[in-house]
Design a protein around this motif. Structure first.
Motif, PDB file in Angstrom:
ATOM      1  N   GLN A  17       0.805  -1.205   0.000  1.00 44.54           N
ATOM      2  CA  GLN A  17       0.000   0.000   0.000  1.00 44.54           C
ATOM      3  C   GLN A  17       0.852   1.275   0.000  1.00 44.54           C
ATOM      4  O   GLN A  17       0.308   2.374  -0.026  1.00 44.54           O
ATOM      5  N   ALA A  18       2.146   1.130   0.048  1.00 46.31           N
ATOM      6  CA  ALA A  18       3.034   2.298   0.078  1.00 46.31           C
ATOM      7  C   ALA A  18       2.884   3.099  -1.202  1.00 46.31           C
ATOM      8  O   ALA A  18       2.719   2.547  -2.291  1.00 46.31           O
ATOM      9  N   LEU A  19       2.946   4.416  -1.059  1.00 46.87           N
ATOM     10  CA  LEU A  19       2.838   5.281  -2.227  1.00 46.87           C
ATOM     11  C   LEU A  19       3.970   5.020  -3.200  1.00 46.87           C
ATOM     12  O   LEU A  19       3.776   5.013  -4.422  1.00 46.87           O
ATOM     13  N   ARG A  20       5.164   4.798  -2.659  1.00 50.61           N
ATOM     14  CA  ARG A  20       6.308   4.465  -3.504  1.00 50.61           C
ATOM     15  C   ARG A  20       7.087   3.337  -2.829  1.00 50.61           C
ATOM     16  O   ARG A  20       7.957   3.599  -1.997  1.00 50.61           O
ATOM     17  N   PRO A  21       6.783   2.082  -3.162  1.00 50.38           N
ATOM     18  CA  PRO A  21       7.488   0.960  -2.542  1.00 50.38           C
ATOM     19  C   PRO A  21       8.980   1.012  -2.847  1.00 50.38           C
ATOM     20  O   PRO A  21       9.397   1.507  -3.899  1.00 50.38           O
ATOM     21  N   HIS A  22       9.787   0.502  -1.930  1.00 52.24           N
ATOM     22  CA  HIS A  22      11.218   0.398  -2.196  1.00 52.24           C
ATOM     23  C   HIS A  22      11.438  -0.542  -3.375  1.00 52.24           C
ATOM     24  O   HIS A  22      10.631  -1.448  -3.639  1.00 52.24           O
ATOM     25  N   ALA A  23      12.543  -0.351  -4.074  1.00 51.16           N
ATOM     26  CA  ALA A  23      12.800  -1.110  -5.295  1.00 51.16           C
ATOM     27  C   ALA A  23      12.747  -2.608  -5.063  1.00 51.16           C
ATOM     28  O   ALA A  23      12.214  -3.364  -5.885  1.00 51.16           O
ATOM     29  N   GLU A  24      13.286  -3.068  -3.927  1.00 51.21           N
ATOM     30  CA  GLU A  24      13.329  -4.510  -3.671  1.00 51.21           C
ATOM     31  C   GLU A  24      11.940  -5.106  -3.473  1.00 51.21           C
ATOM     32  O   GLU A  24      11.757  -6.322  -3.611  1.00 51.21           O
ATOM     33  N   HIS A  25      10.960  -4.256  -3.156  1.00 49.75           N
ATOM     34  CA  HIS A  25       9.581  -4.731  -3.032  1.00 49.75           C
ATOM     35  C   HIS A  25       8.810  -4.527  -4.336  1.00 49.75           C
ATOM     36  O   HIS A  25       8.049  -5.403  -4.750  1.00 49.75           O
ATOM     37  N   ALA A  26       9.014  -3.385  -4.966  1.00 54.72           N
ATOM     38  CA  ALA A  26       8.291  -3.097  -6.205  1.00 54.72           C
ATOM     39  C   ALA A  26       8.648  -4.085  -7.317  1.00 54.72           C
ATOM     40  O   ALA A  26       7.808  -4.419  -8.154  1.00 54.72           O
ATOM     41  N   PHE A  27       9.886  -4.551  -7.322  1.00 56.90           N
ATOM     42  CA  PHE A  27      10.341  -5.459  -8.378  1.00 56.90           C
ATOM     43  C   PHE A  27      10.782  -6.797  -7.799  1.00 56.90           C
ATOM     44  O   PHE A  27      11.700  -7.441  -8.317  1.00 56.90           O
ATOM     45  N   ALA A  28      10.106  -7.210  -6.734  1.00 58.85           N
ATOM     46  CA  ALA A  28      10.479  -8.447  -6.047  1.00 58.85           C
ATOM     47  C   ALA A  28      10.410  -9.664  -6.959  1.00 58.85           C
ATOM     48  O   ALA A  28      11.270 -10.550  -6.901  1.00 58.85           O
ATOM     49  N   GLU A  29       9.400  -9.731  -7.817  1.00 64.63           N
ATOM     50  CA  GLU A  29       9.253 -10.888  -8.696  1.00 64.63           C
ATOM     51  C   GLU A  29      10.389 -10.964  -9.706  1.00 64.63           C
ATOM     52  O   GLU A  29      10.887 -12.051 -10.013  1.00 64.63           O
ATOM     53  N   GLU A  30      10.798  -9.831 -10.224  1.00 65.39           N
ATOM     54  CA  GLU A  30      11.918  -9.818 -11.170  1.00 65.39           C
ATOM     55  C   GLU A  30      13.210 -10.246 -10.480  1.00 65.39           C
ATOM     56  O   GLU A  30      13.993 -11.030 -11.032  1.00 65.39           O
ATOM     57  N   LEU A  31      13.437  -9.739  -9.285  1.00 71.31           N
ATOM     58  CA  LEU A  31      14.646 -10.105  -8.547  1.00 71.31           C
ATOM     59  C   LEU A  31      14.642 -11.598  -8.212  1.00 71.31           C
ATOM     60  O   LEU A  31      15.687 -12.263  -8.289  1.00 71.31           O
ATOM     61  N   LYS A  32      13.487 -12.128  -7.872  1.00 71.63           N
ATOM     62  CA  LYS A  32      13.374 -13.563  -7.573  1.00 71.63           C
ATOM     63  C   LYS A  32      13.661 -14.399  -8.811  1.00 71.63           C
ATOM     64  O   LYS A  32      14.381 -15.407  -8.747  1.00 71.63           O
ATOM     65  N   ALA A  33      13.114 -13.988  -9.943  1.00 73.14           N
ATOM     66  CA  ALA A  33      13.347 -14.726 -11.187  1.00 73.14           C
ATOM     67  C   ALA A  33      14.814 -14.670 -11.602  1.00 73.14           C
ATOM     68  O   ALA A  33      15.383 -15.669 -12.061  1.00 73.14           O
ATOM     69  N   LEU A  34      15.435 -13.518 -11.422  1.00 69.81           N
ATOM     70  CA  LEU A  34      16.856 -13.384 -11.751  1.00 69.81           C
ATOM     71  C   LEU A  34      17.707 -14.271 -10.851  1.00 69.81           C
ATOM     72  O   LEU A  34      18.640 -14.934 -11.317  1.00 69.81           O
ATOM     73  N   ALA A  35      17.391 -14.294  -9.568  1.00 72.47           N
ATOM     74  CA  ALA A  35      18.157 -15.125  -8.639  1.00 72.47           C
ATOM     75  C   ALA A  35      18.051 -16.601  -9.001  1.00 72.47           C
ATOM     76  O   ALA A  35      19.033 -17.354  -8.907  1.00 72.47           O
ATOM     77  N   ALA A  36      16.854 -17.028  -9.435  1.00 69.69           N
ATOM     78  CA  ALA A  36      16.658 -18.433  -9.797  1.00 69.69           C
ATOM     79  C   ALA A  36      17.414 -18.807 -11.068  1.00 69.69           C
ATOM     80  O   ALA A  36      17.895 -19.941 -11.199  1.00 69.69           O
ATOM     81  N   ALA A  37      17.512 -17.858 -11.995  1.00 69.09           N
ATOM     82  CA  ALA A  37      18.176 -18.143 -13.275  1.00 69.09           C
ATOM     83  C   ALA A  37      19.673 -17.852 -13.252  1.00 69.09           C
ATOM     84  O   ALA A  37      20.394 -18.198 -14.181  1.00 69.09           O
ATOM     85  N   ASP A  38      20.132 -17.229 -12.182  1.00 63.89           N
ATOM     86  CA  ASP A  38      21.521 -16.748 -12.112  1.00 63.89           C
ATOM     87  C   ASP A  38      22.460 -17.854 -11.635  1.00 63.89           C
ATOM     88  O   ASP A  38      22.442 -18.238 -10.465  1.00 63.89           O
TER      89      ASP A  38
END
Length: 374
Positions: A17-38
């Motif tokens: 609900q944050a007006l501007r989520p921190h990057a690690e939360h706003a793009f959590a799915e991308e970071l998770k996918a990168l970690a899995a493929a890295d």
């Protein structure tokens, strides 16, 4: 009775609900996918490899089809050098004129490297030494004297102890004597605590990203000793109008969704006009190179163009017909250009009459700008 997971779920809900989520939360799915493929080597305590961090910033498509959206549109080599610097023992200084995404890049680098972009010192003229080093819980200090329990670590100290990435925004805004607090931290990788006769040593994975803008030269210039501790990477303005239009379009779309603005039909034409006006006034010459124009006192950065278009979208959605038009962005452009009511207004009027009025297909834009400028 405590239900397992409830606290974590509550934190996730607050972040969502944050007006501007921190990057690690706003793009959590991308970071998770990168970690899995890295499957590439990762420096100590890094969440991703340098290759994956660069991919996170620049965008790409993973083998499983996951699309990583670009966070930075610019020269690939700039990002590669910045990421590589963080993998060494040298700190990173992101330098550039206002609006070149220094803070944005800093936040996303920290999010991708450490999974946490919040270890932040915001530089101002009043930033004290304690903000960089540590402070004290004065109730405990007075009751029991100096102790580890009474010490309040700052973001940089916490990053050193945990092997994470700290951030210092607007470094040249900080008084010179406070800036130099970083010298020992960056050269010796230690933070002395003389009150306790101790020190905090940085563990592997620690590094620091600082930002500063070119227009601040002479405010609080970095000492040569401190500058030597940084590898400086200059973030340029967007190279082409197309790049800038792409950046503005992406960020406006993200901001619009975070603010729940009603969707409007494609506004690329008006975005392109805003970008064209800003680039011509910024560069002092029209896009075709035929006409020289005067530049106003403001920076007319990409970040300001994003604000103008976002404001225009809100006007179109709430008080217009849902289509982004010239009248929706005209007032925002005037506010961005005319910072000095006397000198800048003359620059703007001259630009309207010699460039905008004569440009094919810009009659509606000329009329809207004349109306708000009257």
């Amino acid at each position: 009775m405590t239900v397992p997971g409830t606290e974590a779920e509550a934190e996730t809900e607050v972040e969502a609900q944050a007006l501007r989520p921190h990057a690690e939360h706003a793009f959590a799915e991308e970071l998770k996918a990168l970690a899995a493929a890295d499957d590439r080597p990762r420096p100590e305590r890094w969440k991703l490899s340098p290759w994956a961090v660069a991919t996170y910033l620049l965008g790409g498509t993973l083998p499983d089809g996951t699309v990583i959206t670009p966070k930075y549109v610019g020269p690939r080599r700039v990002v590669e050098v910045a990421v590589t610097t963080l993998a060494t023992d040298r700190a990173l200084l992101l330098l550039g004129v206002p609006g070149t995404a220094k803070t944005w890049v800093s936040e996303h680098l920290a999010a991708a490297v450490s999974g946490d972009s919040t270890l932040l010192v915001q530089g101002t003229a009043g930033t004290p030494e304690e903000a960089i080093r540590y402070g004290w819980d004065y109730a405990r200090l007075l009751a029991h004297g100096p102790s580890r329990e009474a010490l309040v670590p700052g973001p940089v100290m916490r990053a050193m102890a945990q092997g994470m990435t700290a951030r210092v925004e607007e470094l040249t805004r900080i008084p010179a004597d406070v800036q130099d607090t970083l010298i020992t931290i960056l050269s010796e990788k230690t933070l002395p605590i003389p009150e306790l006769g101790e020190e905090v040593q940085a563990v592997r994975g620690f590094n620091l990203i600082a930002t500063a803008n070119d227009r601040d030269r002479g405010v609080n210039d970095l000492s040569s000793a401190l500058r030597r501790r940084f590898n400086t990477v200059v973030l340029p303005l967007p190279a082409t109008p197309e790049d800038e239009v792409d950046i503005v379009s992406r960020r406006v779309d993200q901001i619009g969704r975070s603010l729940d603005l009603p969707s409007v039909p494609d506004g690329t034409d008006e975005i392109r006009r805003v970008v064209t006006v800003f680039r011509e006034l910024r560069d002092g010459v029209t896009i075709d190179g035929r006409t020289k124009v005067k530049s106003p006192s403001g920076t007319l950065s990409t970040a300001e163009a994003i604000s103008v278009v976002t404001g225009g979208l809100a006007l179109a959605a709430h008080f217009g017909d849902g289509v982004l038009r010239a009248g929706d962005v005209a007032a925002g452009i005037l506010g961005a250009v005319v910072r000095d009511p006397a000198a800048d207004r003359l620059v703007w009027q001259e630009y309207l009459e010699t460039v905008v009025r004569e440009r094919d297909g810009w009659k509606d834009f000329y009329r809207a700008c004349r109306e708000v400028s009257a």
